[in-house]
Design a protein around this motif. Structure first.
Motif, PDB file in Angstrom:
ATOM      1  N   SER A 137       3.322   2.359   3.113  1.00 36.37           N
ATOM      2  CA  SER A 137       2.508   2.545   4.444  1.00 36.37           C
ATOM      3  C   SER A 137       2.378   1.122   4.953  1.00 36.37           C
ATOM      4  CB  SER A 137       1.147   3.385   4.155  1.00 36.37           C
ATOM      5  OG  SER A 137       0.494   2.812   2.964  1.00 36.37           O
ATOM      6  N   GLY A 138       2.554   0.012   4.113  1.00 37.39           N
ATOM      7  CA  GLY A 138       2.427  -1.371   4.643  1.00 37.39           C
ATOM      8  C   GLY A 138       2.407  -2.139   3.540  1.00 37.39           C
TER       9      GLY A 138
ATOM     10  N   THR B  21       0.790  -1.254  -0.239  1.00 34.20           N
ATOM     11  CA  THR B  21      -0.086  -0.112  -0.031  1.00 34.20           C
ATOM     12  C   THR B  21       0.933   1.108   0.072  1.00 34.20           C
ATOM     13  OG1 THR B  21      -0.095   0.166   2.345  1.00 34.20           O
ATOM     14  CG2 THR B  21      -1.649  -1.228   1.312  1.00 34.20           C
TER      15      THR B  21
ATOM     16  N   THR C 192       2.965  -3.199   8.991  1.00 38.14           N
ATOM     17  CA  THR C 192       3.155  -1.868   9.066  1.00 38.14           C
ATOM     18  C   THR C 192       4.422  -1.713  10.012  1.00 38.14           C
ATOM     19  OG1 THR C 192       1.626  -1.321  10.674  1.00 38.14           O
ATOM     20  CG2 THR C 192       0.770  -1.391   8.754  1.00 38.14           C
TER      21      THR C 192
ATOM     22  N   TYR D 238      -4.521   1.002  -1.859  1.00 36.83           N
ATOM     23  CA  TYR D 238      -4.509  -0.032  -0.659  1.00 36.83           C
ATOM     24  C   TYR D 238      -4.455  -1.504  -1.349  1.00 36.83           C
ATOM     25  CZ  TYR D 238      -6.352   4.033   1.742  1.00 36.83           C
ATOM     26  OH  TYR D 238      -6.691   5.082   2.093  1.00 36.83           O
TER      27      TYR D 238
ATOM     28  N   TYR E 131      -1.590  -7.784   7.223  1.00 38.01           N
ATOM     29  CA  TYR E 131      -1.045  -6.522   6.923  1.00 38.01           C
ATOM     30  C   TYR E 131      -0.023  -6.033   7.731  1.00 38.01           C
ATOM     31  CZ  TYR E 131      -1.313  -1.708   5.378  1.00 38.01           C
ATOM     32  OH  TYR E 131      -1.114  -0.297   4.797  1.00 38.01           O
TER      33      TYR E 131
ATOM     34  N   LEU F 194       8.444  -3.854  13.226  1.00 34.12           N
ATOM     35  CA  LEU F 194       7.011  -4.231  12.413  1.00 34.12           C
ATOM     36  C   LEU F 194       6.029  -4.669  13.435  1.00 34.12           C
ATOM     37  CD1 LEU F 194       8.473  -5.791   9.199  1.00 34.12           C
ATOM     38  CD2 LEU F 194       7.771  -3.487   9.396  1.00 34.12           C
TER      39      LEU F 194
ATOM     40  N   GLU G 181       1.819  -6.313  12.837  1.00 32.80           N
ATOM     41  CA  GLU G 181       0.680  -6.852  11.941  1.00 32.80           C
ATOM     42  C   GLU G 181      -0.346  -7.193  12.385  1.00 32.80           C
ATOM     43  OE1 GLU G 181      -0.474 -10.348  11.393  1.00 32.80           O
ATOM     44  OE2 GLU G 181       0.368 -11.075  13.219  1.00 32.80           O
TER      45      GLU G 181
ATOM     46  N   ILE H 171      -7.486  -2.748   4.628  1.00 38.06           N
ATOM     47  CA  ILE H 171      -6.311  -2.889   5.702  1.00 38.06           C
ATOM     48  C   ILE H 171      -6.987  -2.937   7.044  1.00 38.06           C
ATOM     49  CG2 ILE H 171      -4.767  -1.841   4.285  1.00 38.06           C
ATOM     50  CD1 ILE H 171      -5.084   0.758   5.779  1.00 38.06           C
TER      51      ILE H 171
END
Length: 222
Positions: A102-103, A6, A120, A31, A118, A196, A198, A218
């Protein structure tokens, strides 16, 4: 690996995070970015850094097959192999980039019931994925096309329960050394385990055809 990600940020956010110059472009939050679509990349110019748009899937300048006939999966490059691999060798030497994100998504579970995760930055900031770029000309259309790939490395201990590979993430103090090609393999390391976080998201993102303008993709699901 990194096969879907994303890009959701304002010009101010990416400008400040990547130390960019130039006029504000028209950015659109995305996204569900899939290979062969266009992505934002940051590359070095003679005087600064710029945000550019590239096809996600690198094609070296010498590639002679027309785009409509090209079936290569070059959206990722293994950092251990890229310096010597013909497909990426020239770009490794002179054409480095950063792919802001962004992820990104990864999956667990069997192919019949894949669970998307997801991933990030734990601090909520932008991710800076190491990449390579190439300027390529389609032999049929004569169109010049900027193309790019994302470099991957072995998974960290934290990432290993999801996938055995992960993108290479750069820190701000490493940007200049990477983009100028003054540093290379020594930067191709797994991210620290604390870097990170998730959460599981909707299986709608299992399809690359899910709308890339849908922010609910997301959102965490139980």
């Amino acid at each position: 690996m990194c096969g879907r990600f994303t890009q959701e940020y304002s010009w101010r956010q990416v400008r400040d995070a990547m130390d960019l110059t130039g006029p504000a472009p028209n950015l659109r939050a995305r996204y569900n970015i899939s290979p062969t679509t266009r992505i934002d990349i940051v590359r070095r110019t003679s005087v600064s850094r710029e945000l550019a748009r590239a096809r996600w899937g690198l094609l070296p300048a010498w590639w002679k097959t027309p785009l409509k006939e090209t079936k290569l999966s070059t959206f990722n490059a293994r950092s251990e192999e890229a310096p010597g691999k013909p497909m990426f060798r020239s770009a490794w030497k002179v054409a480095r980039c950063i792919v802001p994100a962004s992820g990104f998504y990864e999956w667990t579970g069997p192919k019949t019931a894949r669970i998307p995760h997801y991933i990030t930055a734990r601090d909520g900031g932008l991710l800076a994925m190491a990449g390579l770029w190439s300027e390529w000309t389609d032999p049929d259309s004569k169109e010049s096309l900027l193309t790019a790939t994302i470099l991957t490395t072995a998974a960290s201990a934290w990432m290993a329960h999801i996938h055995d590979r992960m993108p290479v993430f750069l820190q701000p103090e490493e940007f200049d050394a990477w983009l100028s090609a003054k540093a290379g393999k020594e930067l191709m390391l797994p991210a620290p385990d604390h870097y990170l976080t998730e959460h599981v998201v909707s299986q709608r993102v299992n399809s690359s055809r899910a709308p890339d303008d849908d922010p609910t993709l997301i959102g965490a699901v139980s």
